[in-house]
Design a protein around this motif. Structure first.
Motif, PDB file in Angstrom:
ATOM      1  N   LEU A 102       0.852  -1.169   0.000  1.00  0.00           N
ATOM      2  CA  LEU A 102       0.000   0.000   0.000  1.00  0.00           C
ATOM      3  C   LEU A 102       0.891   1.222   0.000  1.00  0.00           C
ATOM      4  CD1 LEU A 102      -1.335   0.882   3.483  1.00  0.00           C
ATOM      5  CD2 LEU A 102       0.097  -1.110   3.144  1.00  0.00           C
ATOM      6  N   GLY A 103       0.385   2.316  -0.537  1.00  0.00           N
ATOM      7  CA  GLY A 103       1.197   3.521  -0.581  1.00  0.00           C
ATOM      8  C   GLY A 103       0.434   4.683  -1.162  1.00  0.00           C
ATOM      9  N   SER A 104       1.139   5.788  -1.258  1.00  0.00           N
ATOM     10  CA  SER A 104       0.633   7.010  -1.863  1.00  0.00           C
ATOM     11  C   SER A 104       1.675   7.522  -2.842  1.00  0.00           C
ATOM     12  CB  SER A 104       0.384   8.088  -0.810  1.00  0.00           C
ATOM     13  OG  SER A 104      -0.635   7.709   0.073  1.00  0.00           O
ATOM     14  N   THR A 105       1.206   8.075  -3.930  1.00  0.00           N
ATOM     15  CA  THR A 105       2.133   8.677  -4.882  1.00  0.00           C
ATOM     16  C   THR A 105       2.639  10.000  -4.330  1.00  0.00           C
ATOM     17  OG1 THR A 105       0.425   9.940  -6.045  1.00  0.00           O
ATOM     18  CG2 THR A 105       0.876   7.678  -6.826  1.00  0.00           C
ATOM     19  N   LYS A 106       3.703  10.507  -4.935  1.00  0.00           N
ATOM     20  CA  LYS A 106       4.169  11.852  -4.612  1.00  0.00           C
ATOM     21  C   LYS A 106       3.257  12.861  -5.306  1.00  0.00           C
ATOM     22  CE  LYS A 106       8.894  10.529  -3.703  1.00  0.00           C
ATOM     23  NZ  LYS A 106      10.310  10.855  -3.908  1.00  0.00           N
ATOM     24  N   LEU A 107       3.265  14.072  -4.822  1.00  0.00           N
ATOM     25  CA  LEU A 107       2.440  15.125  -5.416  1.00  0.00           C
ATOM     26  C   LEU A 107       2.839  15.405  -6.855  1.00  0.00           C
ATOM     27  CD1 LEU A 107       2.334  17.704  -2.497  1.00  0.00           C
ATOM     28  CD2 LEU A 107       0.449  16.276  -3.291  1.00  0.00           C
TER      29      LEU A 107
END
Length: 118
Positions: free
Chosen positions: A24-29
């Motif tokens: 799981l994760g989030s992308t960079k802006l």
């Protein structure tokens, strides 16, 4: 890993399942000037792919939606990183697909394989 090592049993000839990892994760802006945003993603990796003295995993998923778009992620992990007690994780980095004229970088580590197993 030899083909014989992946055989389920002598008579059925079906390959044994190796192992997978949750992630799981989030992308960079992205779009910092006009519409700063990121995306979240989660899933299960593909099975282990032997590579040298280690192995890697393919990761294919999609991000969540932001307004009217999402991005695809298709990447291969780095080799296993031992974390003790016979367990390991994998480092993963790359870029999403380009959608709505932009892409996002991402960096994450998979979760430990079979966390409650031996």
């Amino acid at each position: 890993m030899d083909d014989d090592d992946r055989t389920c049993c002598g008579h059925c000839g079906k390959p044994k399942q190796t192992h997978v990892h949750e992630f799981l994760g989030s992308t960079k802006l992205a779009e910092l000037e006009e519409d700063p945003h990121n995306h979240r993603f989660a899933g299960i990796s593909g099975e282990a792919i032997p590579m040298g003295n280690s192995h890697v995993h393919d990761i294919i998923t999609r991000t969540d939606f932001y307004e009217d778009h999402l991005h695809a992620i298709c990447v291969r992990s780095c080799p296993a990183i031992c974390v003790g007690n016979g367990k390991h994780v994998h480092f993963v980095a790359g870029m999403t697909t380009v959608d709505e004229d932009h892409a996002h970088e991402f960096v994450f580590a998979t979760l430990i394989e079979n966390p409650i197993g031996d």
